[in-house]
Design a protein around this motif. Structure first.
Motif, short mmCIF file in Angstrom:
data_model
loop_
_atom_site.label_atom_id
_atom_site.label_comp_id
_atom_site.label_asym_id
_atom_site.label_seq_id
_atom_site.Cartn_x
_atom_site.Cartn_y
_atom_site.Cartn_z
N ASP A 29 0.84 -1.20 0.00
CA ASP A 29 0.00 0.00 0.00
C ASP A 29 0.88 1.25 0.00
N ASN A 33 -3.31 4.50 1.73
CA ASN A 33 -4.75 4.73 1.87
C ASN A 33 -5.51 3.53 2.44
N SER A 35 -5.67 0.53 1.43
CA SER A 35 -6.10 -0.46 0.45
C SER A 35 -5.03 -0.55 -0.63
N SER A 37 -4.29 -0.90 -4.59
CA SER A 37 -4.82 -0.79 -5.96
C SER A 37 -4.19 -1.86 -6.83
N TYR A 38 -4.74 -2.03 -8.03
CA TYR A 38 -4.14 -2.99 -8.94
C TYR A 38 -2.70 -2.61 -9.26
N ASP A 112 -9.99 -9.64 -4.85
CA ASP A 112 -10.90 -8.49 -4.73
C ASP A 112 -12.35 -8.97 -4.78
N GLN A 118 -9.98 -2.42 -5.35
CA GLN A 118 -9.02 -2.19 -4.26
C GLN A 118 -9.01 -3.44 -3.37
N SER A 120 -8.61 -4.78 0.30
CA SER A 120 -8.57 -4.40 1.71
C SER A 120 -7.75 -5.44 2.46
#
Length: 149
Positions: A29, A33, A35, A37-38, A112, A118, A120
């Motif tokens: 991360d 944030n 989460s 991302s790809y 996901d 995103q 988690s």
């Protein structure tokens, strides 16, 4: 394709303990944030996979390193990734091959579960819990089987 899933899950196996902890999740991360991302996942996975196969750390995967990386590794598979045929796989060749196969996108989508683009910390943990319960003799086989379900 199964070999690519095995490589991806090998990386996940290496990062399993750290991703379940706050510090490992934070490594992926990069924007902080809470989460992944790809783009963060793709970068993290490529680096983790490549470094786990590149045993001597010289940024060149040799045929010997490749064959030692997993039971699905073959000379033919090595030749597919070694685009210029020089006998080594560079990080750029590995990335280009995985992108052409959409390996990371497929794996990202598996993790996901809510489809929001995103990951988690809970989704990552859920995937690893599923992998721990999957069929297989080794952790790597379990992770590979979980990824292919």
């Amino acid at each position: 394709m199964k070999y690519l899933v095995t490589l991806a899950t090998a990386s996940l196996a290496l990062s399993l303990a750290s991703c379940e902890k706050r510090d490992g999740f934070a490594l992926a991360d990069t924007d902080g944030n809470q989460s992944i991302s790809y783009q963060e996942f793709d970068r993290f996975m490529l680096e983790a996979i490549y470094s786990s196969v590149d045993v001597d750390g010289d940024s060149k995967v040799t045929l010997e390193e490749y064959l030692a990386s997993g039971s699905d590794a073959t000379k033919e598979g090595f030749k597919k990734v070694d685009a210029n045929g020089d006998g080594v796989i560079t990080p750029e060749e590995a990335k280009a091959f995985w992108e052409s196969q959409q390996t990371m996108k497929s794996l990202f989508k598996k993790i996901d579960t809510n489809g929001d683009g995103q990951l988690s910390q809970e989704e990552v943990k859920t995937f690893f819990d599923k992998a721990a319960k999957a069929e297989g003799k080794t952790d790597l086989e379990k992770l590979s089987n979980a990824a292919s379900q």
